[in-house]
Motif scaffolding. Structure first.
Motif, PDB file in Angstrom:
ATOM      1  N   TRP A 200       0.803  -1.360  -0.009  1.00 22.99           N
ATOM      2  CA  TRP A 200      -0.167  -0.067  -0.006  1.00 22.99           C
ATOM      3  C   TRP A 200       0.745   1.152   0.058  1.00 22.99           C
ATOM      4  O   TRP A 200       0.589   2.280  -0.530  1.00 22.99           O
ATOM      5  CB  TRP A 200      -1.003  -0.154   0.959  1.00 22.99           C
ATOM      6  N   LEU A 201       1.885   1.230   0.792  1.00 14.90           N
ATOM      7  CA  LEU A 201       2.744   2.383   0.857  1.00 14.90           C
ATOM      8  C   LEU A 201       3.376   2.608  -0.620  1.00 14.90           C
ATOM      9  O   LEU A 201       3.654   3.715  -0.960  1.00 14.90           O
ATOM     10  CB  LEU A 201       3.834   2.167   1.755  1.00 14.90           C
ATOM     11  N   ARG A 202       3.802   1.750  -1.186  1.00 15.39           N
ATOM     12  CA  ARG A 202       4.704   1.761  -2.502  1.00 15.39           C
ATOM     13  C   ARG A 202       3.631   2.317  -3.647  1.00 15.39           C
ATOM     14  O   ARG A 202       4.118   2.831  -4.559  1.00 15.39           O
ATOM     15  CB  ARG A 202       5.206   0.446  -2.723  1.00 15.39           C
ATOM     16  N   GLY A 203       2.415   1.645  -3.547  1.00 15.22           N
ATOM     17  CA  GLY A 203       1.430   1.949  -4.707  1.00 15.22           C
ATOM     18  C   GLY A 203       2.094   1.257  -5.846  1.00 15.22           C
ATOM     19  O   GLY A 203       2.493   0.067  -5.976  1.00 15.22           O
ATOM     20  N   ASP A 204       1.826   1.947  -6.793  1.00 16.71           N
ATOM     21  CA  ASP A 204       2.751   1.530  -8.308  1.00 16.71           C
ATOM     22  C   ASP A 204       3.884   2.260  -8.721  1.00 16.71           C
ATOM     23  O   ASP A 204       4.347   2.280  -9.680  1.00 16.71           O
ATOM     24  CB  ASP A 204       1.515   1.929  -9.500  1.00 16.71           C
ATOM     25  N   ASP A 205       4.601   2.839  -7.472  1.00 15.51           N
ATOM     26  CA  ASP A 205       5.630   3.764  -7.928  1.00 15.51           C
ATOM     27  C   ASP A 205       6.787   2.491  -8.077  1.00 15.51           C
ATOM     28  O   ASP A 205       6.743   1.260  -7.246  1.00 15.51           O
ATOM     29  CB  ASP A 205       6.193   4.357  -6.774  1.00 15.51           C
ATOM     30  N   ARG A 206       7.552   2.873  -8.800  1.00 17.03           N
ATOM     31  CA  ARG A 206       9.044   2.250  -9.197  1.00 17.03           C
ATOM     32  C   ARG A 206       9.935   2.475  -8.138  1.00 17.03           C
ATOM     33  O   ARG A 206       9.888   3.316  -7.594  1.00 17.03           O
ATOM     34  CB  ARG A 206       9.594   2.616 -10.626  1.00 17.03           C
ATOM     35  N   PRO A 207      10.915   1.567  -8.034  1.00 18.12           N
ATOM     36  CA  PRO A 207      12.234   1.587  -6.879  1.00 18.12           C
ATOM     37  C   PRO A 207      12.836   2.950  -7.125  1.00 18.12           C
ATOM     38  O   PRO A 207      12.952   3.459  -8.348  1.00 18.12           O
ATOM     39  CB  PRO A 207      12.954   0.435  -7.217  1.00 18.12           C
ATOM     40  N   LEU A 208      12.984   3.410  -6.085  1.00 17.79           N
ATOM     41  CA  LEU A 208      13.797   5.049  -6.583  1.00 17.79           C
ATOM     42  C   LEU A 208      15.315   4.507  -6.734  1.00 17.79           C
ATOM     43  O   LEU A 208      15.913   3.661  -6.402  1.00 17.79           O
ATOM     44  CB  LEU A 208      13.959   5.686  -4.974  1.00 17.79           C
TER      45      LEU A 208
ATOM     46  N   ILE B 197       8.553  14.929   1.008  1.00 12.54           N
ATOM     47  CA  ILE B 197      10.082  15.186   0.344  1.00 12.54           C
ATOM     48  C   ILE B 197      10.284  14.335  -0.674  1.00 12.54           C
ATOM     49  O   ILE B 197      10.919  14.684  -1.770  1.00 12.54           O
ATOM     50  CB  ILE B 197      10.959  14.946   1.505  1.00 12.54           C
ATOM     51  N   GLN B 198      10.028  13.042  -0.895  1.00 11.61           N
ATOM     52  CA  GLN B 198      10.555  12.141  -1.846  1.00 11.61           C
ATOM     53  C   GLN B 198       9.974  12.661  -3.403  1.00 11.61           C
ATOM     54  O   GLN B 198      10.558  12.866  -4.224  1.00 11.61           O
ATOM     55  CB  GLN B 198      10.098  10.710  -1.852  1.00 11.61           C
ATOM     56  N   HIS B 199       8.723  13.011  -3.223  1.00  8.06           N
ATOM     57  CA  HIS B 199       7.780  13.523  -4.498  1.00  8.06           C
ATOM     58  C   HIS B 199       8.319  15.294  -4.633  1.00  8.06           C
ATOM     59  O   HIS B 199       8.551  15.252  -5.993  1.00  8.06           O
ATOM     60  CB  HIS B 199       6.368  13.242  -4.289  1.00  8.06           C
ATOM     61  N   VAL B 200       8.459  15.744  -3.803  1.00  5.99           N
ATOM     62  CA  VAL B 200       9.114  17.054  -4.087  1.00  5.99           C
ATOM     63  C   VAL B 200      10.308  17.279  -4.659  1.00  5.99           C
ATOM     64  O   VAL B 200      10.723  18.007  -5.549  1.00  5.99           O
ATOM     65  CB  VAL B 200       9.100  17.991  -2.808  1.00  5.99           C
ATOM     66  N   ALA B 201      11.007  16.175  -4.174  1.00  3.71           N
ATOM     67  CA  ALA B 201      12.591  16.281  -4.439  1.00  3.71           C
ATOM     68  C   ALA B 201      12.491  16.089  -5.933  1.00  3.71           C
ATOM     69  O   ALA B 201      13.755  16.159  -6.684  1.00  3.71           O
ATOM     70  CB  ALA B 201      13.368  15.168  -3.935  1.00  3.71           C
ATOM     71  N   SER B 202      11.656  15.011  -6.650  1.00  4.32           N
ATOM     72  CA  SER B 202      11.667  14.957  -8.020  1.00  4.32           C
ATOM     73  C   SER B 202      11.306  16.097  -8.910  1.00  4.32           C
ATOM     74  O   SER B 202      11.394  15.855 -10.065  1.00  4.32           O
ATOM     75  CB  SER B 202      10.728  13.823  -8.405  1.00  4.32           C
TER      76      SER B 202
ATOM     77  N   MET C  51      19.831  -2.784   6.365  1.00  4.38           N
ATOM     78  CA  MET C  51      20.096  -4.010   6.120  1.00  4.38           C
ATOM     79  C   MET C  51      19.204  -5.154   5.529  1.00  4.38           C
ATOM     80  O   MET C  51      19.615  -6.114   4.894  1.00  4.38           O
ATOM     81  CB  MET C  51      20.487  -4.535   7.631  1.00  4.38           C
ATOM     82  N   ARG C  52      17.871  -4.677   5.690  1.00  4.82           N
ATOM     83  CA  ARG C  52      17.053  -5.567   5.016  1.00  4.82           C
ATOM     84  C   ARG C  52      16.692  -5.092   3.480  1.00  4.82           C
ATOM     85  O   ARG C  52      15.966  -5.611   2.835  1.00  4.82           O
ATOM     86  CB  ARG C  52      15.709  -5.646   5.768  1.00  4.82           C
ATOM     87  N   GLN C  53      17.391  -3.975   3.174  1.00 10.21           N
ATOM     88  CA  GLN C  53      17.153  -3.363   1.639  1.00 10.21           C
ATOM     89  C   GLN C  53      15.841  -3.121   1.433  1.00 10.21           C
ATOM     90  O   GLN C  53      15.254  -3.437   0.199  1.00 10.21           O
ATOM     91  CB  GLN C  53      17.772  -4.395   0.734  1.00 10.21           C
ATOM     92  N   VAL C  54      14.927  -2.556   2.297  1.00  8.10           N
ATOM     93  CA  VAL C  54      13.658  -2.413   2.148  1.00  8.10           C
ATOM     94  C   VAL C  54      13.474  -1.179   1.050  1.00  8.10           C
ATOM     95  O   VAL C  54      14.080  -0.174   1.343  1.00  8.10           O
ATOM     96  CB  VAL C  54      12.770  -1.891   3.717  1.00  8.10           C
ATOM     97  N   ARG C  55      12.624  -1.135   0.285  1.00  9.07           N
ATOM     98  CA  ARG C  55      12.625  -0.097  -0.747  1.00  9.07           C
ATOM     99  C   ARG C  55      11.984   1.012   0.005  1.00  9.07           C
ATOM    100  O   ARG C  55      10.952   1.140   0.964  1.00  9.07           O
ATOM    101  CB  ARG C  55      11.648  -0.623  -1.792  1.00  9.07           C
ATOM    102  N   LEU C  56      12.512   2.402  -0.377  1.00  8.05           N
ATOM    103  CA  LEU C  56      12.269   3.486   0.193  1.00  8.05           C
ATOM    104  C   LEU C  56      11.054   4.357  -0.296  1.00  8.05           C
ATOM    105  O   LEU C  56      10.772   5.476   0.249  1.00  8.05           O
ATOM    106  CB  LEU C  56      13.538   4.230   0.288  1.00  8.05           C
ATOM    107  N   GLU C  57      10.492   3.827  -1.524  1.00 11.68           N
ATOM    108  CA  GLU C  57       9.438   4.550  -2.081  1.00 11.68           C
ATOM    109  C   GLU C  57       8.304   4.473  -1.119  1.00 11.68           C
ATOM    110  O   GLU C  57       8.086   3.717  -0.941  1.00 11.68           O
ATOM    111  CB  GLU C  57       9.560   4.500  -3.560  1.00 11.68           C
ATOM    112  N   ILE C  58       7.417   5.911  -1.381  1.00  9.94           N
ATOM    113  CA  ILE C  58       6.153   5.793  -0.787  1.00  9.94           C
ATOM    114  C   ILE C  58       5.278   6.451  -1.900  1.00  9.94           C
ATOM    115  O   ILE C  58       5.591   7.470  -2.364  1.00  9.94           O
ATOM    116  CB  ILE C  58       5.996   6.639   0.394  1.00  9.94           C
ATOM    117  N   GLY C  59       4.364   5.701  -2.408  1.00 10.24           N
ATOM    118  CA  GLY C  59       3.492   6.232  -3.621  1.00 10.24           C
ATOM    119  C   GLY C  59       2.650   7.738  -3.068  1.00 10.24           C
ATOM    120  O   GLY C  59       2.488   8.000  -2.151  1.00 10.24           O
TER     121      GLY C  59
END
Length: 424
Positions: A23-31, A309-314, A247-255
């Motif tokens: 749900w957090l990632r939605g359809d976003d691709r990995p950063l 921040i993630q979306h504004v940074a783009s 360490m768990r290489q969790v993807r950081l994107e939030i849709g």
């Protein structure tokens, strides 16, 4: 064939985190590496500006603290604005701590024995040395002010009494051993450095019993325990969470959809918290349950702020602001007691103690503090790069060609090759 109830509950419990992440990632691709770099750079400068707002503290004419919420009896609109902004940026320290942990624990597991000592030494240079330098400068300036004008209003704004201070008080003011330094904001740097000193223990927990570490540190944070060595455990808890994610290489994107939901929820929680004195009465200290709830809402704030921040940074504007991330530590270091002095000076020009003028004073004090900090940092980086490198903890400005800054910056870890978005 039916599935036993306890088995189905266990399966649902294990699937919950997976559903939440989807749900957090939605359809976003990995950063990409570059997108992460831009987001960290923007986070650093935006959240430090937030801390400047937070460290304005109360209005000069108000006896109420914004940490309680608005003052229903005196200037409720102005005190609501102050309290709302303060509670919103309560998530700044946790998010900065999480970014620091994510950056710190970026080494492969097989290299831990070499990487941990090296990074501890690097953070000593980039965090603790600037802490001592800045607070020694502050103490020298304040001591001079005390000798020239012992009744100065600025001295009254600070929690340090020269005429009554002991040797330990002076040591704490500069080194932050058992009490926060005279530069109020450096309590965070001190706790972050202590977190790094105990990073071998955190690393062992992350490797052997990660969820026990989350539970212990999270519980200590929620109940307000400093675990004997910290001023506040939100720093080490979120530092640990950052390491957990790395360490768990969790993807950081939030849709975008999750970001809007989280931001709306966080704004609602912040509004309710700022309005709390309207329907909750207490005498003396705040109720423990309210303090705990205020801490807990930062979990929502971290996700909401990182998604925003993630979306504004783009965007083009976001990338331009991200390039100023190299000035974040300098602004952080300079802003207090600078804002305390600016607040006092500007208050003399307030024509009337109304809500509108109070909010105008609040905003102008922060804007002027940020402008002075950014301009001073830029000028130093251009004309005195060696001094800037010392004062900025070795963090380089993007595009800087200074050998002094570049060499010093090499001691700080970076999220990806080519970015200056090192430890906040």
């Amino acid at each position: 064939m039916s599935i036993p109830l306890d088995t189905s509950v266990s399966m649902a419990w294990k699937a919950a985190p997976v559903r939440l992440l989807r749900w957090l990632r939605g359809d976003d691709r990995p950063l990409s590496d570059l997108q992460v770099s831009h987001a960290i750079g923007l986070a650093r400068i935006a959240l430090i500006v937030g801390l400047v707002f937070l460290h304005y503290h109360a209005y000069p004419n108000s006896t109420a603290t914004p940490f309680d919420g608005l003052d229903p009896a005196h200037h409720p609109v102005a005190t609501f604005v102050n309290s709302f902004v303060l509670f919103f940026f309560f998530s700044a320290v946790p998010l900065l701590s999480m970014i620091s942990g994510w950056l710190f624990f970026s080494f492969p597991a097989q290299q831990a024995s070499q990487a941990l000592p090296r990074r501890i030494r690097g953070r000593f240079r980039s965090l603790y040395v600037p802490l001592v330098f800045w607070n020694a400068v502050f103490m020298a300036l304040l001591w001079t002010l005390y000798r020239l004008s012992p009744g100065s209003e600025l001295l009254g704004e600070l929690d340090f009494r020269f005429g009554q201070a002991s040797i330990l008080d002076y040591a704490n003011a500069v080194f932050g051993i058992t009490h926060r330094p005279v530069g109020f904001q450096f309590w965070f740097v001190r706790d972050l450095f202590v977190s790094i000193l105990v990073s071998p223990l955190l690393w062992w927990s992350l490797r052997r019993s990660p969820y026990v570490g989350v539970a212990v540190l999270g519980a200590a944070w929620l109940v307000g325990s400093g675990l004997l060595i910290f001023f506040r455990t939100d720093v080490v808890f979120f530092f640990y969470l950052g390491g957990f994610l790395r360490m768990r290489q969790v993807r950081l994107e939030i849709g975008p959809g999750a970001t809007l939901v989280l931001l709306g929820l966080y704004l609602a929680l912040v509004t309710l918290r700022a309005l709390a004195p309207l329907w909750i009465e207490w005498e003396g200290s705040r109720p423990e349950w309210l303090t705990g709830a205020t801490r807990a809402m930062r979990l929502v704030g971290v996700l909401a702020c990182w998604g925003l921040i993630q979306h504004v940074a783009s965007t083009r504007a976001g990338m331009a602001l991200a390039r100023q991330g190299g000035l974040a530590f300098f602004l952080f270091a300079l802003h207090f007691p600078l804002i305390a002095q600016i607040k006092l000076l500007l208050w003399r020009w307030v024509p009337a103690e109304t809500d509108v003028w109070m909010v105008a004073h609040y905003a102008s004090s922060v804007v002027l503090t940020v402008a002075i900090g950014m301009l001073a940092g830029s000028l130093l980086a251009r004309h005195a790069p060696g001094a800037f490198a010392l004062m900025n903890g070795g963090r380089a400005l993007e595009g800087s060609s200074s050998r002094a800054v570049t060499a010093s910056a090499a001691s700080t870890d970076r999220p990806h090759q080519g970015t200056g978005a090192g430890s906040p």
